[in-house]
Design an enzyme around this catalytic site. Structure first.
Site, PDB file in Angstrom:
ATOM      1  N   ASP B  12      42.476  31.231  32.882  1.00 41.95           N
ATOM      2  CA  ASP B  12      41.067  31.110  33.284  1.00 41.95           C
ATOM      3  C   ASP B  12      40.652  29.677  33.031  1.00 41.95           C
ATOM      4  OD1 ASP B  12      41.050  33.734  33.935  1.00 41.95           O
ATOM      5  OD2 ASP B  12      40.002  34.428  32.146  1.00 41.95           O
ATOM      6  N   ASP B 131      36.237  43.012  41.656  1.00 43.99           N
ATOM      7  CA  ASP B 131      35.695  43.381  40.344  1.00 43.99           C
ATOM      8  C   ASP B 131      35.066  44.758  40.479  1.00 43.99           C
ATOM      9  OD1 ASP B 131      36.459  41.052  39.137  1.00 43.99           O
ATOM     10  OD2 ASP B 131      34.539  40.036  39.428  1.00 43.99           O
TER      11      ASP B 131
END
Lengths: 224, 253
Positions: B12, B131
């Site tokens: 990330d 998501d």
């Protein structure tokens, strides 16, 4: 300029194009070029027939569909030079789509006539097992049938990275250097004959072993 | 015979540095992306993911530079996601040396973008990240979230996955909002539902905390196993994970 000097000038130019990476707008060539740079191998991404003809070695990569690949090759005037370099004995490495359009015919795009450098055709996977998704995408093992300078220092049953929905099916079994099993098919994952070699997998994305193969290609004289 | 199961550490990224968000908010700095990528490759990572959570334009330029340097440093396929708002942005990332792009919010808002990317770059280069969070009012029990998990869309996650699959993408990557960063295990029902419903490869993402979690995801139908924190903080080592999976009959490299 006297003739002998012009020849010398031409020779120095030739020396620069050690490895030509054929650019025919068939996908991204960045990773192939970077892998060679990483190994310190001077390579040139080119669609100039003259540069390809004069190169010491030719890498013919490519991802995407056979139909548009053949159209692009024709438009760029590259079909003859590719046949010529293989014919003349230049060490030649096809990768992925580049290992497919060298055949006579591909089943892709409703059927496409290809370069006819290697006898046979390219077939579509027809999996019966739903776990075998198409494209065949991921790491898989190869089963080498013999030895070859490109696989110097690479063990049999090594793993390479594949991404494809069609597979090479040579009609002359002497072209098959290695096979891989997927979706109920045992297909030719590496082709080799004389100065021609082709891998259905991506050596440039197959870790250390893949880099070893490219390094072996850079010193291969084209004999088996 | 199927392809091998792939282990995919995820970096990330923010402003060119690696971070790891827990539950999408709490962020910890954990180093240089290229060094991390190289270390993961050396440890046996089969693929890598770089997820850019930078929101600014300057950050985007930094990210392209990271992609270029990563492409130079690694020789396994890597996926780049975050901030890919259109086909041109995807092309820039692929030209910088990435193998696949992952799109999420922009693709949900403009599904045609998915088809355009598949046409331009090939199915294998396109991953759609979804998501999700539980919502019992929807048929599959899961709802699609966008904007980094902040905006509920009301759309059923499995229905959206099927639609995405219809465009012929290579991978679908569901991340469960509840599980992400929590190390309580992947959200197995959503993996199972998507793996049954789509042809694309399903990437398990969000929640891996122990060896068993990875095995459970394979059993649920995932073929690529993504994780960040467990690898980042060395709670699970990649060689150890591969040994563990192999012992249980999972085909890994």
């Amino acid at each position: 300029m006297p003739e002998f000097e012009r020849l010398r000038w031409w020779d120095t130019l030739r020396e620069h194009v050690v490895i030509a990476i054929v650019d025919y707008r068939a996908g991204n060539l960045t990773s192939v070029r970077l892998a060679l740079e990483h190994l310190g191998l001077p390579a040139r991404v080119t669609h100039e027939p003259g540069e390809i003809a004069a190169a010491e070695r030719v890498i013919f990569p490519g991802v995407g569909a056979a139909g548009s690949a053949m159209n692009n090759l024709a438009e760029l005037g590259l079909t003859d030079v590719l046949r010529d370099v293989v014919e003349r004995g230049t060490p030649f490495l096809g990768i992925c789509l580049g290992a497919q359009v060298i055949f006579e015919h591909s089943e892709e795009d409703g059927g496409v006539d290809c370069l006819s450098i290697v006898p046979g055709k390219v077939r579509k996977f027809t999996p019966s097992d739903p776990l075998c998704k198409i494209p065949h995408m991921g790491w898989n093992t190869i089963d080498l049938r013999g030895t070859h300078p490109l696989f110097e220092g690479i063990e049999n049953e090594s793993e390479f990275y594949f991404v494809h929905s069609y597979y090479p099916a040579p009609s002359d079994p002497s072209y098959i250097l290695a096979e891989t099993e997927y979706a109920g098919a045992r297909f030719a994952s590496v082709l080799a004959k004389d100065n021609l070699a082709a891998t259905q997998f991506h050596p440039e994305r197959s870790g250390r072993i893949g880099l070893r193969l490219l390094e072996n290609f850079s010193t291969w004289d084209g004999s088996c | 015979m199927a392809a091998k199961i792939s282990i995919m550490p995820c970096l990330d990224m923010q402003n060119g540095r690696v971070v790891k968000g827990v539950h999408f908010v709490d962020i910890r700095d954990a180093g240089d992306p290229v060094e991390c990528a190289r270390a993961y490759c050396a440890a046996g990572a089969d693929e890598l993911a770089l997820l850019d959570i930078t929101a600014t334009v300057e950050g985007r330029a930094t990210m392209l530079d990271v992609v270029r340097r990563t492409a130079d440093a690694v020789s396994v396929p890597f996926t780049v996601g975050g901030g890919i708002i259109d086909v041109a942005a995807a092309e820039a990332v692929l030209n910088a040396g990435a193998d696949k792009v992952s799109v999420s919010s922009a693709a949900f808002r403009n599904p045609d973008m998915i088809r355009d990317m598949v046409d331009a770059f090939g199915a294998e280069a396109v991953t759609v990240a979804i998501d999700v969070d539980r919502n019992s009012e929807l048929p599959s029990g899961y709802e699609v979230y966008i904007d980094g998990g902040r905006t509920a869309t009301g759309a059923d996650a499995v229905e959206w996955a099927k639609r995405v699959d219809g465009f012929g993408v290579g991978c679908i990557l569901p991340t469960s909002k509840a599980g992400d960063g929590a190390k309580t295990g992947y959200d197995l029902p959503v993996i199972r539902a998507m793996a049954t419903a789509v042809n694309a490869a399903v990437v398990a993402s969000g929640g891996a905390g122990r060896l068993e979690h990875f095995y459970e995801a394979v059993e649920a139908g995932a073929t690529i196993l993504l994780a960040a924190s467990v690898f980042h903080f060395n709670i699970v080592g990649i060689p150890e994970l591969k040994r563990y999976l192999k012992e249980r009959g999972v085909d890994v490299r």
